[in-house]
Design an enzyme around this catalytic site. Structure first.
Site, short mmCIF file in Angstrom:
data_model
loop_
_atom_site.label_atom_id
_atom_site.label_comp_id
_atom_site.label_asym_id
_atom_site.label_seq_id
_atom_site.Cartn_x
_atom_site.Cartn_y
_atom_site.Cartn_z
N HIS A 220 -7.24 15.22 -28.27
CA HIS A 220 -7.79 14.64 -27.05
C HIS A 220 -9.30 14.90 -27.05
CE1 HIS A 220 -6.90 12.89 -23.10
NE2 HIS A 220 -7.91 13.61 -22.64
N LYS B 152 -8.51 15.71 -7.09
CA LYS B 152 -7.88 16.64 -8.03
C LYS B 152 -7.45 17.89 -7.29
CE LYS B 152 -10.03 15.47 -12.49
NZ LYS B 152 -10.88 15.96 -13.59
N LYS C 231 -12.29 7.12 -23.28
CA LYS C 231 -13.20 8.25 -23.40
C LYS C 231 -14.27 7.90 -24.43
CE LYS C 231 -11.12 11.51 -20.85
NZ LYS C 231 -11.78 12.37 -19.84
N GLU D 116 -3.95 8.98 -12.47
CA GLU D 116 -4.01 9.19 -13.92
C GLU D 116 -3.21 10.45 -14.30
OE1 GLU D 116 -8.11 11.72 -14.33
OE2 GLU D 116 -8.31 9.55 -14.46
#
Length: 396
Positions: free
Chosen positions: A40, A295, A188, A349
Site C-alpha cells: 500500500h 474519521k 494514490k 472508504e
C-alpha cells in the site's frame, strides 16, 4: 393541584428506573501485527503490514467493550502516533485516568483523557470505541442507536488504487467492477514526478471508463505537492473528469488549501490538515476544504467524530466516511457512526478489512453491490476471534 400525589409521581422517575452506574474497572491493550494482501503506497510511505492496538475495557459489574487504535501501517509516518505510542499512552496515562469513572459518564471520560494527555487522538479513540461498545452491549443496542438510530443499513464504498503502477491499477479496478464490489476509486499519487503521476492517473481512469463509464475517480495526494504544482496539474485532473482531490498541500498550509479550493471547480478535501471538531470549525470557516472525511481514529473517537460531523452539517459541508486501515473492529465502529448520520453524499472508504490478509472477527465485514454493510449486533456489532488475535499478537 393535589400535593399529596407529588410523591407518587416523583417515584415513577426514581433512580431504580434508570441504568445503574457501572464504573470502569480495567483497560488492557495488546498490539496485533497483520500482513496486508499487497503493498500500500502513500506519497510519504510504503508498507506491507498493519499494526493495530486492541483495547479490552471491563466494568465493575462485568461488562466488556472492545476498541481499536490504528494508524496507517501502525507507524508514525502519517500522523505522528504509532502502535507503540498508542499502547504506551493508554497503559500509562489514559487507563489510570478513566478507571473508576462511570461508563455512562462519557463526557467525563473524555475530559479525564484530555487532562491526562494532550493530542494522541488515536489512543483516545481506541478507549472511546471500547466505551461505546460496552455501553451498547449494556443497553442491548447497536452503537448507532446512541446517535439517533440508523438511517441506512449499507453505505457506498470506494476502493483505493495504491500500487503505483498503471497496468496493476487498471486490472485491479476491473476486478472490483466485475465483482460488483466498488465503482468509485481513489488513486494514490504523488510518489514521483508530478507530470508523470498526473498522466498515470488520467490514463488509469480513461482505461477503466472504457469498461464502465459510470465509474468515479478521485485522487489522494497525501500532501505531496506545493501550490504552484497544484495550479499547474490539478486543472488537468479536473478536465479529465476526476470527482475530488484530497490533501494536495502540506497539512499546515491552510491558506494555500483555501486558495486552491477557491480557484478550482473540483472539490478539494482536507485530511491530514483536519483532525477533530475544533479543526473542522476552523477549516470550514476558512474555506480550506470543500468536503470533510469523518474519521473515528483521527477525530478522537466516535463521540467527537459525531460532533465534527455536526459542525460540517451546520456549515453545509458534505461528508464522507474515512478510514485509517482499521480491521473489522475499527471499521465496525466507523460504520455504526456513519449509519446514523443524516447525509452521506460521498459514501465511505471503509475498506481496511479487504486490504488485510486476515480478519480479527468471527464474521468479517460484508461488502456487496458496491456497498459495505453495517453490522447488526449490539455494541459495535462484531464478535472478536480471540484465537486469531492471540495468533497475531506481538505479546505472546
Amino acid at each position: 393541584m393535589r400535593l399529596r400525589n407529588m410523591h407518587t409521581d416523583k417515584s415513577r422517575f426514581s433512580n431504580e428506573s434508570c441504568v445503574a452506574a457501572d464504573p470502569i474497572e480495567s483497560i488492557e491493550t495488546r498490539i496485533v501485527d497483520l500482513p496486508l494482501k499487497k503493498v500500500h503506497n502513500h506519497s510519504t510511505g510504503t508498507h506491507l503490514t498493519q499494526s493495530l492496538v486492541l483495547v479490552t475495557l471491563r466494568t465493575k459489574h462485568g461488562a466488556t467493550g472492545y476498541g481499536e487504535g490504528a494508524t496507517p501501517a501502525g507507524t508514525s509516518f502519517w500522523g505522528g502516533e504509532c502502535s507503540e505510542t498508542i499502547k504506551q499512552v493508554i497503559d500509562c496515562y489514559l487507563a489510570p485516568a478513566v478507571c473508576g469513572i462511570d461508563i455512562f459518564a462519557h463526557e467525563s471520560i473524555l475530559k479525564a483523557m484530555d487532562r491526562a494527555s494532550a493530542a494522541n487522538n488515536f489512543a483516545k479513540a481506541a478507549v472511546d470505541v471500547a466505551v461505546h461498545d460496552a455501553v451498547g452491549k449494556l443497553h442491548g443496542l447497536p452503537v448507532s442507536a446512541l446517535y439517533g438510530g440508523r438511517v441506512r443499513t449499507s453505505i457506498p464504498v470506494l476502493w483505493a488504487l495504491a500500487s503505483g503502477d498503471l497496468d496493476s491499477d487498471v486490472e485491479d479496478a476491473k476486478r472490483q467492477l466485475e465483482a460488483r464490489r466498488h465503482r468509485t476509486f481513489k488513486m494514490k499519487i504523488g510518489m514521483g514526478d508530478a507530470s508523470k503521476e498526473t498522466a498515470r492517473a488520467i490514463q488509469t481512469a480513461e482505461a477503466v471508463w472504457k469498461v464502465e463509464p459510470t465509474a468515479v475517480f478521485t485522487v489522494d495526494l497525501n500532501q505531496a505537492w506545493d501550490e504552484p504544482t497544484c495550479m499547474r496539474f490539478l486543472p488537468r485532473l479536473e478536465s479529465a473528469g476526476f470527482a475530488m482531490i484530497e490533501q494536495p498541500l502540506p497539512r499546515w498550509n491552510h491558506e494555500g488549501m483555501a486558495r486552491v479550493a477557491a480557484r478550482m471547480d473540483i472539490p478539494i478535501s482536507a485530511d491530514e490538515g483536519l483532525w477533530d471538531f475544533h479543526d473542522a470549525y476552523t477549516s470550514f470557516k476558512a474555506c480550506s476544504t470543500d468536503l470533510y472525511g469523518v474519521k473515528v481514529g483521527k477525530g478522537g473517537g466516535i463521540r467527537r467524530a459525531y460532533k465534527a460531523a455536526a459542525v460540517a452539517e451546520a456549515a453545509g459541508v458534505p461528508i464522507y466516511g474515512s478510514m485509517a486501515l482499521e480491521s473489522s473492529i475499527g471499521t465496525a465502529a466507523g460504520l455504526q457512526l456513519f449509519s446514523a448520520l443524516p447525509e452521506m453524499p460521498w459514501g465511505c472508504e471503509m475498506i481496511g478489512p479487504l486490504l488485510l490478509a486476515d480478519d480479527l472477527t468471527t464474521v468479517p465485514i460484508s461488502y456487496c453491490e458496491y456497498e459495505v454493510v453495517v453490522p447488526n449486533g449490539c455494541g459495535l456489532g462484531v464478535e472478536l476471534d480471540h484465537e486469531k488475535i492471540e495468533h497475531y499478537s506481538r505479546e505472546k
